[in-house]
Design a protein around this motif. Structure first.
Motif, PDB file in Angstrom:
ATOM      1  N   ALA A   5       0.811  -1.215   0.000  1.00 46.12           N
ATOM      2  CA  ALA A   5       0.000   0.000   0.000  1.00 46.12           C
ATOM      3  C   ALA A   5       0.847   1.270   0.000  1.00 46.12           C
ATOM      4  O   ALA A   5       0.525   2.243  -0.703  1.00 46.12           O
ATOM      5  N   LYS A   6       1.925   1.279   0.772  1.00 42.33           N
ATOM      6  CA  LYS A   6       2.707   2.504   0.932  1.00 42.33           C
ATOM      7  C   LYS A   6       3.828   2.641  -0.100  1.00 42.33           C
ATOM      8  O   LYS A   6       4.235   3.767  -0.422  1.00 42.33           O
ATOM      9  N   LEU A   7       4.338   1.524  -0.597  1.00 47.93           N
ATOM     10  CA  LEU A   7       5.501   1.600  -1.468  1.00 47.93           C
ATOM     11  C   LEU A   7       5.243   1.112  -2.885  1.00 47.93           C
ATOM     12  O   LEU A   7       5.604   1.778  -3.846  1.00 47.93           O
ATOM     13  N   LEU A   8       4.614  -0.055  -3.006  1.00 51.05           N
ATOM     14  CA  LEU A   8       4.469  -0.638  -4.337  1.00 51.05           C
ATOM     15  C   LEU A   8       3.345  -0.002  -5.139  1.00 51.05           C
ATOM     16  O   LEU A   8       3.545   0.410  -6.291  1.00 51.05           O
ATOM     17  N   GLU A   9       2.157   0.104  -4.559  1.00 59.43           N
ATOM     18  CA  GLU A   9       1.007   0.640  -5.308  1.00 59.43           C
ATOM     19  C   GLU A   9       1.240   2.062  -5.817  1.00 59.43           C
ATOM     20  O   GLU A   9       0.887   2.366  -6.969  1.00 59.43           O
ATOM     21  N   PRO A  10       1.793   2.971  -4.999  1.00 55.72           N
ATOM     22  CA  PRO A  10       2.034   4.318  -5.539  1.00 55.72           C
ATOM     23  C   PRO A  10       2.942   4.302  -6.761  1.00 55.72           C
ATOM     24  O   PRO A  10       2.735   5.091  -7.699  1.00 55.72           O
TER      25      PRO A  10
END
Length: 213
Positions: A143-148
């Motif tokens: 959620a915090k690193l990959l999706e963005p």
């Protein structure tokens, strides 16, 4: 003494700048967290260990972050942003020169450089491995690193659709996996070398499948 002189606040020129001191402490905590995760793994990394290595009190860490996971994930996000800046890219956008293939190849080549950089590789592997067995950490990592990061690819592919370089019926979220996922698999599972030539080929193959017929 002038009438208002006694009322003026005095400033000790030797008093440390609190903002600069806080930033130095924050940077030291980031570095300590990533180093420990790389050296001993995520499970054995502790707030106490991070504080000791950074040379700060553990209450300083708890004042800024509620948990170890928050410290490590923020440190890794900061590392990723620094890497993007060092590569001459905006951390929150993919290049859009009008040449989709060239833009994707540029970004993936920078990703190859990151994955070969020990400062990035060691904590990244540790977090990825821990995320497989630690569902909460895995979800936060995504959620915090990959999706963005994946959303940046989606935005660039949609821009290419608007320009007529990608078919309108293509789902950008699926299309990006044609070049991102094979690279991640090779790197994580050591199934083959990763290089500029490899990622350039991934882009060529992928765009060959999604370009207008």
């Amino acid at each position: 003494m002038a009438p208002n002189e006694s009322a003026r606040p005095t400033r000790d020129k030797h008093t440390p700048d609190a903002t600069r001191r806080s930033e130095r402490s924050r940077r030291a905590i980031y570095d300590a967290a990533l180093a420990l995760v790389a050296e001993v793994g995520y499970p054995r990394t502790t707030i106490e260990g991070i504080a000791a290595r950074a040379g700060v009190g553990k209450q300083t860490i708890y004042r800024w972050w509620p948990s170890k996971a928050d410290v490590v994930l923020e440190a890794f996000l900061d590392l990723s942003e620094q890497a993007a800046q060092a590569a001459g890219q905006e951390a929150h956008a993919l290049p859009d020169t009008g040449d989709l293939a060239a833009d994707l190849k540029l970004v993936l080549r920078a990703t190859v450089d990151e994955l070969h950089d020990p400062a990035f590789e060691a904590p990244s592997r540790a977090l990825a491995a821990e995320g497989v067995v630690n569902e909460e950490l895995g979800r936060r990592f995504v959620a915090k690193l990959l999706e963005p990061q994946l959303r940046l690819y989606v935005d660039r592919l949609r821009s290419a659709q608007a320009a007529g370089d990608v078919r309108a019926d293509v789902d950008p979220r699926i299309a990006l996996e044609l070049f991102v996922s094979p690279l991640a698999q090779r790197w994580l599972q050591y199934t083959g070398p990763i290089s500029y030539e490899y990622t350039d080929t991934l882009v060529d193959y992928a765009l060959g499948g999604i370009a207008p017929r």
